[in-house]
Design a protein around this motif. Structure first.
Motif, PDB file in Angstrom:
ATOM      1  N   LYS A   1      21.169   0.481  63.950  1.00  0.00           N
ATOM      2  CA  LYS A   1      19.935  -0.244  64.241  1.00  0.00           C
ATOM      3  C   LYS A   1      19.449  -0.036  65.671  1.00  0.00           C
ATOM      4  CE  LYS A   1      20.148  -1.913  60.125  1.00  0.00           C
ATOM      5  NZ  LYS A   1      19.252  -1.360  59.073  1.00  0.00           N
ATOM      6  N   ASP A   2      20.337   0.314  66.565  1.00  0.00           N
ATOM      7  CA  ASP A   2      19.970   0.510  67.965  1.00  0.00           C
ATOM      8  C   ASP A   2      19.096   1.762  68.101  1.00  0.00           C
ATOM      9  OD1 ASP A   2      19.962   0.406  70.783  1.00  0.00           O
ATOM     10  OD2 ASP A   2      21.639   1.820  70.855  1.00  0.00           O
ATOM     11  N   PRO A   3      17.867   1.656  68.620  1.00  0.00           N
ATOM     12  CA  PRO A   3      16.967   2.821  68.737  1.00  0.00           C
ATOM     13  C   PRO A   3      17.565   3.975  69.534  1.00  0.00           C
ATOM     14  CG  PRO A   3      15.761   0.786  69.126  1.00  0.00           C
ATOM     15  CD  PRO A   3      17.214   0.410  69.083  1.00  0.00           C
ATOM     16  N   PHE A   4      18.229   3.676  70.642  1.00  0.00           N
ATOM     17  CA  PHE A   4      18.849   4.728  71.448  1.00  0.00           C
ATOM     18  C   PHE A   4      19.962   5.423  70.667  1.00  0.00           C
ATOM     19  CE2 PHE A   4      22.029   5.915  74.827  1.00  0.00           C
ATOM     20  CZ  PHE A   4      21.309   6.990  75.327  1.00  0.00           C
ATOM     21  N   GLY A   5      20.765   4.638  69.960  1.00  0.00           N
ATOM     22  CA  GLY A   5      21.817   5.218  69.130  1.00  0.00           C
ATOM     23  C   GLY A   5      21.254   6.083  68.020  1.00  0.00           C
ATOM     24  N   LYS A   6      20.156   5.640  67.404  1.00  0.00           N
ATOM     25  CA  LYS A   6      19.537   6.434  66.340  1.00  0.00           C
ATOM     26  C   LYS A   6      19.038   7.776  66.865  1.00  0.00           C
ATOM     27  CE  LYS A   6      17.142   4.447  63.012  1.00  0.00           C
ATOM     28  NZ  LYS A   6      18.056   4.313  61.893  1.00  0.00           N
ATOM     29  N   MET A   7      18.511   7.779  68.101  1.00  0.00           N
ATOM     30  CA  MET A   7      18.044   9.032  68.688  1.00  0.00           C
ATOM     31  C   MET A   7      19.201   9.999  68.917  1.00  0.00           C
ATOM     32  SD  MET A   7      14.734   9.141  69.035  1.00  0.00           S
ATOM     33  CE  MET A   7      14.865   8.514  67.345  1.00  0.00           C
ATOM     34  N   LEU A   8      20.318   9.475  69.394  1.00  0.00           N
ATOM     35  CA  LEU A   8      21.489  10.320  69.634  1.00  0.00           C
ATOM     36  C   LEU A   8      22.012  10.913  68.325  1.00  0.00           C
ATOM     37  CD1 LEU A   8      23.482   8.219  72.270  1.00  0.00           C
ATOM     38  CD2 LEU A   8      22.186  10.316  72.672  1.00  0.00           C
TER      39      LEU A   8
ATOM     40  N   VAL B   1      28.419   5.875  68.634  1.00  0.00           N
ATOM     41  CA  VAL B   1      27.312   5.053  68.139  1.00  0.00           C
ATOM     42  C   VAL B   1      27.788   4.196  66.962  1.00  0.00           C
ATOM     43  CG1 VAL B   1      25.050   5.099  67.028  1.00  0.00           C
ATOM     44  CG2 VAL B   1      25.529   6.637  68.938  1.00  0.00           C
ATOM     45  N   TYR B   2      28.532   4.803  66.049  1.00  0.00           N
ATOM     46  CA  TYR B   2      29.052   4.047  64.903  1.00  0.00           C
ATOM     47  C   TYR B   2      30.026   2.966  65.368  1.00  0.00           C
ATOM     48  CZ  TYR B   2      31.066   3.068  60.321  1.00  0.00           C
ATOM     49  OH  TYR B   2      31.471   2.434  59.167  1.00  0.00           O
ATOM     50  N   HIS B   3      30.825   3.283  66.354  1.00  0.00           N
ATOM     51  CA  HIS B   3      31.832   2.353  66.870  1.00  0.00           C
ATOM     52  C   HIS B   3      31.201   1.077  67.408  1.00  0.00           C
ATOM     53  CE1 HIS B   3      35.063   1.223  69.948  1.00  0.00           C
ATOM     54  NE2 HIS B   3      35.673   1.161  68.789  1.00  0.00           N
ATOM     55  N   LYS B   4      29.997   1.203  67.980  1.00  0.00           N
ATOM     56  CA  LYS B   4      29.340   0.058  68.624  1.00  0.00           C
ATOM     57  C   LYS B   4      28.219  -0.545  67.782  1.00  0.00           C
ATOM     58  CE  LYS B   4      31.444  -0.010  72.680  1.00  0.00           C
ATOM     59  NZ  LYS B   4      32.150  -1.193  73.200  1.00  0.00           N
ATOM     60  N   LYS B   5      28.006  -0.041  66.576  1.00  0.00           N
ATOM     61  CA  LYS B   5      26.801  -0.443  65.838  1.00  0.00           C
ATOM     62  C   LYS B   5      26.770  -1.933  65.506  1.00  0.00           C
ATOM     63  CE  LYS B   5      28.366   0.766  61.146  1.00  0.00           C
ATOM     64  NZ  LYS B   5      28.000  -0.447  60.420  1.00  0.00           N
ATOM     65  N   ASN B   6      27.918  -2.539  65.204  1.00  0.00           N
ATOM     66  CA  ASN B   6      27.935  -3.967  64.890  1.00  0.00           C
ATOM     67  C   ASN B   6      27.738  -4.830  66.134  1.00  0.00           C
ATOM     68  OD1 ASN B   6      28.305  -3.502  62.182  1.00  0.00           O
ATOM     69  ND2 ASN B   6      30.530  -3.598  62.284  1.00  0.00           N
ATOM     70  N   ILE B   7      28.247  -4.374  67.275  1.00  0.00           N
ATOM     71  CA  ILE B   7      28.056  -5.097  68.532  1.00  0.00           C
ATOM     72  C   ILE B   7      26.594  -5.074  68.909  1.00  0.00           C
ATOM     73  CG2 ILE B   7      28.701  -5.212  70.952  1.00  0.00           C
ATOM     74  CD1 ILE B   7      30.974  -5.788  69.049  1.00  0.00           C
ATOM     75  N   THR B   8      25.946  -3.920  68.752  1.00  0.00           N
ATOM     76  CA  THR B   8      24.533  -3.799  69.071  1.00  0.00           C
ATOM     77  C   THR B   8      23.692  -4.709  68.202  1.00  0.00           C
ATOM     78  OG1 THR B   8      24.909  -1.482  69.645  1.00  0.00           O
ATOM     79  CG2 THR B   8      22.641  -2.166  69.320  1.00  0.00           C
ATOM     80  N   ARG B   9      24.024  -4.784  66.938  1.00  0.00           N
ATOM     81  CA  ARG B   9      23.297  -5.668  66.023  1.00  0.00           C
ATOM     82  C   ARG B   9      23.465  -7.118  66.440  1.00  0.00           C
ATOM     83  NH1 ARG B   9      25.590  -4.863  60.489  1.00  0.00           N
ATOM     84  NH2 ARG B   9      24.665  -2.807  60.794  1.00  0.00           N
ATOM     85  N   MET B  10      24.675  -7.457  66.917  1.00  0.00           N
ATOM     86  CA  MET B  10      24.941  -8.836  67.334  1.00  0.00           C
ATOM     87  C   MET B  10      24.073  -9.221  68.521  1.00  0.00           C
ATOM     88  SD  MET B  10      26.918 -11.253  66.352  1.00  0.00           S
ATOM     89  CE  MET B  10      26.847 -12.941  66.964  1.00  0.00           C
ATOM     90  N   LYS B  11      23.831  -8.288  69.425  1.00  0.00           N
ATOM     91  CA  LYS B  11      23.033  -8.576  70.606  1.00  0.00           C
ATOM     92  C   LYS B  11      21.610  -8.960  70.245  1.00  0.00           C
ATOM     93  CE  LYS B  11      23.254  -5.949  74.181  1.00  0.00           C
ATOM     94  NZ  LYS B  11      23.244  -4.765  75.060  1.00  0.00           N
ATOM     95  N   LYS B  12      21.120  -8.474  69.093  1.00  0.00           N
ATOM     96  CA  LYS B  12      19.718  -8.676  68.741  1.00  0.00           C
ATOM     97  C   LYS B  12      19.520  -9.944  67.912  1.00  0.00           C
ATOM     98  CE  LYS B  12      18.672  -3.773  68.963  1.00  0.00           C
ATOM     99  NZ  LYS B  12      18.158  -2.602  68.275  1.00  0.00           N
ATOM    100  N   ILE B  13      20.601 -10.620  67.582  1.00  0.00           N
ATOM    101  CA  ILE B  13      20.450 -11.856  66.778  1.00  0.00           C
ATOM    102  C   ILE B  13      19.844 -12.964  67.634  1.00  0.00           C
ATOM    103  CG2 ILE B  13      21.715 -13.663  65.576  1.00  0.00           C
ATOM    104  CD1 ILE B  13      23.665 -11.560  64.628  1.00  0.00           C
TER     105      ILE B  13
END
Length: 424
Positions: free
Chosen positions: A352-359, A412-424
């Protein structure tokens, strides 16, 4: 139970320090909202707080559930496939290697070991720290490309530079730097389609000056995919791309009068190699013969038809593999590559993180292009250019670049759940 005791108990079950911080903030907000509503209904402050905590449920159940949901995860499927393909490529090289001048099994072992270490380091690195450095990476990439203009070392007409006197590399070495650059710049509020076009033209020109068709093609595809997957206006992207493509074709047609005879010959050799059997068509016919003679199960016991030249162990390694292992072995390896490509595309969809999706999108474009062009070129479906097959081709540079790509995707996959948590 008081809210602070409740939060402490929930947090005690959460192993990720980063996730713990955001989960505490979310639960605290929920408790405050529930407490405020209860106070409005006539409860005292203490009664409202205890009732709000009681309504949240068991802190141990919440903590265990949140820990499972939001802790960092490793994509063991992709990681296992990366390790498997790396080891298999090394094994094939050791099996096919024949004492000669150009190759060293030990160097290949070092290359594979270094690539695995690089991917593992990047896996646990927080890629988000790189986002704000996009413009810096772009500047550094351009400055490195400028250095190629002052090189006095050329291989096949393409300049090379030395890295600390250990490794001679061509301009493809800056692809990972530009991947980070574009992923960061496309998140900038200043970025728009026209600025992106200007930046691409300037950087692509520097690539073209290095006379490296492979680097230009991979870079252009990477930028195209990343810009398309960004949040920029799709209509403007299409219009700008059409203008750039029309301009390039026009310049190419104008420059046809300056193209030399041997360059035309290389183009014609792809279509009718029989007419140029002594020159440009020789390699096309050689590859075709080796593929046809491979059979379903290859020639494991004899590789006399393979001369183990640089090209047969780098650009045309898929032909060498097909001749040795047969069409069955080549098909299996092709399916493994397809699975990797599919897996990376799945990761892109879950991030979900835009920067991660670009990478991930840029890494996907570079890796897929290498596999497609290398195999297509070996099978005679595409013109011959210098493109290595990931994991299989001899050389440290290709191994390290692809390890960098996989390391980023895994990070990016390793951090994807943490990134999602930040946006809640």
């Amino acid at each position: 139970m008081r809210s602070n005791h409740f939060l402490d108990e929930v947090s005690s079950y959460i192993r990720s320090k980063e996730a713990k911080k955001y989960i505490e903030a979310e639960l605290k907000a929920h408790l405050h909202q529930a407490k405020t509503e209860l106070v409005k209904k006539g409860y005292t402050e203490d009664e409202a707080e205890e009732l709000a905590v009681r309504n949240m449920g068991s802190p141990s159940d919440i903590g265990l559930r949140m820990d499972k949901l939001h802790r960092p995860k490793i994509d063991w499927k992709l990681m296992s496939m990366f390790l498997f393909m790396s080891v298999m490529g090394l094994f094939l090289f050791g099996f096919l290697f024949k004492n000669g001048i150009s190759f060293s099994v030990l160097k290949q072992v070092y290359s594979v070991a270094g690539s695995v270490i690089l991917a593992c380091v990047l896996l646990f690195f927080d890629y988000r720290k790189l986002q704000r450095w996009g413009w810096v990476f772009f500047t550094v990439g351009c400055l490195i490309l400028v250095q190629f203009q002052f090189s006095n070392v050329f291989v096949n007409g393409s300049p090379r530079i030395n890295i600390m006197g250990l490794l001679s590399v061509d301009s493809i070495v800056v692809l990972p730097i530009f991947l980070l650059a574009w992923a960061g710049m496309l998140q900038s509020k200043k970025m728009n389609v026209y600025l992106a076009a200007i930046l691409y033209i300037c950087s692509a020109f520097l690539f073209m000056v290095t006379v490296n068709l492979q680097a230009v093609a991979l870079y252009s595809l990477m930028v195209a995919v990343m810009v398309w997957k960004s949040g920029l206006n799709k209509r403007k992207i299409l219009i700008t791309a059409a203008v750039l493509l029309t301009t390039c074709v026009s310049l190419l047609l104008i420059s046809l009068k300056d193209i030399r005879a041997y360059q035309f010959e290389r183009l014609y050799a792809f279509v009718t190699p029989e007419r140029f059997i002594e020159t440009s068509g020789y390699m096309y016919l050689k590859l075709e013969r080796l593929i046809e003679d491979a059979g379903w199960f290859g020639h494991l016991g004899s590789h006399r038809e393979i001369d183990f030249s640089n090209e047969m162990m780098t650009d045309f390694i898929f032909v060498t593999i097909t001749y040795t292992l047969g069409w069955a072995g080549a098909l299996l390896i092709g399916l493994l590559f397809l699975w990797i490509i599919w897996r990376i595309s799945r990761i892109f969809q879950t991030v979900k993180d835009p920067f991660g999706k670009m990478l991930v999108s840029g890494s996907f474009a570079i890796f897929t292009a290498q596999v497609t062009v290398s195999i297509g070129m070996s099978l005679g479906l595409l013109p011959i250019i210098s493109v290595s097959l990931p994991f299989m081709s001899y050389g440290a540079l290709s191994a390290m670049i692809n390890a960098f790509l996989f390391g980023l995707v895994l990070s990016v996959y390793h951090k994807k759940n943490i990134t999602r948590m930040k946006k809640i």
